[in-house]
Write a protein that holds these residues in place. Structure first.
Motif, short mmCIF file in Angstrom:
data_model
loop_
_atom_site.label_atom_id
_atom_site.label_comp_id
_atom_site.label_asym_id
_atom_site.label_seq_id
_atom_site.Cartn_x
_atom_site.Cartn_y
_atom_site.Cartn_z
N ALA A 1 0.83 -1.22 0.00
CA ALA A 1 0.00 0.00 0.00
C ALA A 1 0.85 1.26 0.00
O ALA A 1 0.51 2.25 -0.64
CB ALA A 1 -0.93 0.00 1.21
N ARG A 2 1.97 1.23 0.69
CA ARG A 2 2.86 2.39 0.77
C ARG A 2 3.84 2.50 -0.39
O ARG A 2 4.57 3.47 -0.49
CB ARG A 2 3.65 2.33 2.08
CG ARG A 2 2.79 2.53 3.31
CD ARG A 2 3.65 2.38 4.55
NE ARG A 2 2.90 2.67 5.76
CZ ARG A 2 3.39 2.47 6.98
NH1 ARG A 2 4.61 1.98 7.14
NH2 ARG A 2 2.66 2.76 8.04
N SER B 1 0.50 -0.61 -5.06
CA SER B 1 -0.29 0.10 -4.06
C SER B 1 -1.78 0.18 -4.39
O SER B 1 -2.62 0.03 -3.51
CB SER B 1 0.27 1.50 -3.83
OG SER B 1 0.21 2.26 -5.00
N TYR C 1 -4.20 7.44 -2.47
CA TYR C 1 -2.90 7.22 -3.10
C TYR C 1 -1.94 8.36 -2.74
O TYR C 1 -0.76 8.12 -2.49
CB TYR C 1 -3.04 7.10 -4.62
CG TYR C 1 -1.74 6.78 -5.32
CD1 TYR C 1 -1.23 5.50 -5.33
CD2 TYR C 1 -1.01 7.78 -5.96
CE1 TYR C 1 -0.04 5.19 -5.96
CE2 TYR C 1 0.20 7.49 -6.59
CZ TYR C 1 0.67 6.20 -6.59
OH TYR C 1 1.86 5.91 -7.20
N LEU D 1 -5.12 -0.26 -1.96
CA LEU D 1 -5.90 0.94 -1.66
C LEU D 1 -7.36 0.75 -2.06
O LEU D 1 -8.27 1.18 -1.34
CB LEU D 1 -5.31 2.16 -2.36
CG LEU D 1 -3.85 2.48 -2.01
CD1 LEU D 1 -3.39 3.71 -2.77
CD2 LEU D 1 -3.66 2.66 -0.53
N ARG E 1 -0.80 7.74 0.88
CA ARG E 1 -0.63 6.31 1.17
C ARG E 1 0.44 6.02 2.22
O ARG E 1 0.37 5.01 2.91
CB ARG E 1 -0.35 5.54 -0.10
CG ARG E 1 0.99 5.84 -0.73
CD ARG E 1 1.11 5.19 -2.10
NE ARG E 1 2.35 5.55 -2.77
CZ ARG E 1 2.56 6.71 -3.37
NH1 ARG E 1 1.62 7.63 -3.40
NH2 ARG E 1 3.73 6.96 -3.94
#
Length: 153
Positions: free
Chosen positions: A37-38, A45, A67, A49, A70
């Motif tokens: 996700a990061r 990502s 985003y 998300l 994030r």
């Protein structure tokens, strides 16, 4: 006929072996999702998300907004997302109950991790079609969203 029981394979490619409790498995899986996700790679990502948004963990944000921020996503957000995907209202309720559930409840996540990668897989649009096919051919069924996959071992 193919086996209808859980296929056992070599999970040496990752640290998600069958020795983990369900809650420990989910925590490790959540940490992996948090890294994704990061990530600065949108292909890593964005799927995570979208899951967060779909489960209404952060309903005030759109995917594009999430985003942008994030890097502020925390492990608790991912754990709540997984809990909601499993049918619980929150992670606190999930962690109280998940260890007494069958490990099959987490097979969707094992499939995502590639833990059934050594086995032939047949995908079906829904569970009803998969069950009809399984009666004739066997296979271990794993629900994956609205679809179902037959793992052939």
């Amino acid at each position: 006929m193919w086996s209808t029981s859980l296929p056992v394979g070599n999970n040496s490619r990752n640290d998600f072996g069958n020795h983990l409790s369900n809650s420990d498995f989910l925590r490790r899986y959540a940490r992996r999702l948090l890294r994704d996700a990061r990530s600065f790679e949108a292909s890593k990502s964005l799927p995570v998300l979208r899951r967060i948004i779909e489960m209404k963990v952060m309903p005030e944000l759109r995917v594009t907004d999430l985003y942008t921020v994030r890097t502020s996503i925390q492990l608790k957000h991912i754990l709540h997302t997984l809990a909601k995907e499993l049918g619980y209202a929150a992670w606190e309720l999930c962690k109280q109950d998940i260890d007494v559930c069958s490990t099959a409840k987490l097979d969707r996540y094992r499939l995502e991790l590639g833990m059934f990668g050594d086995f032939q897989q047949n995908w079906f649009p829904n569970e009803a079609v998969a069950l009809d096919w399984q009666k004739e051919n066997g296979g271990y069924l794993v629900a994956y969203g609205s679809q179902t996959v037959a793992i052939l071992a």
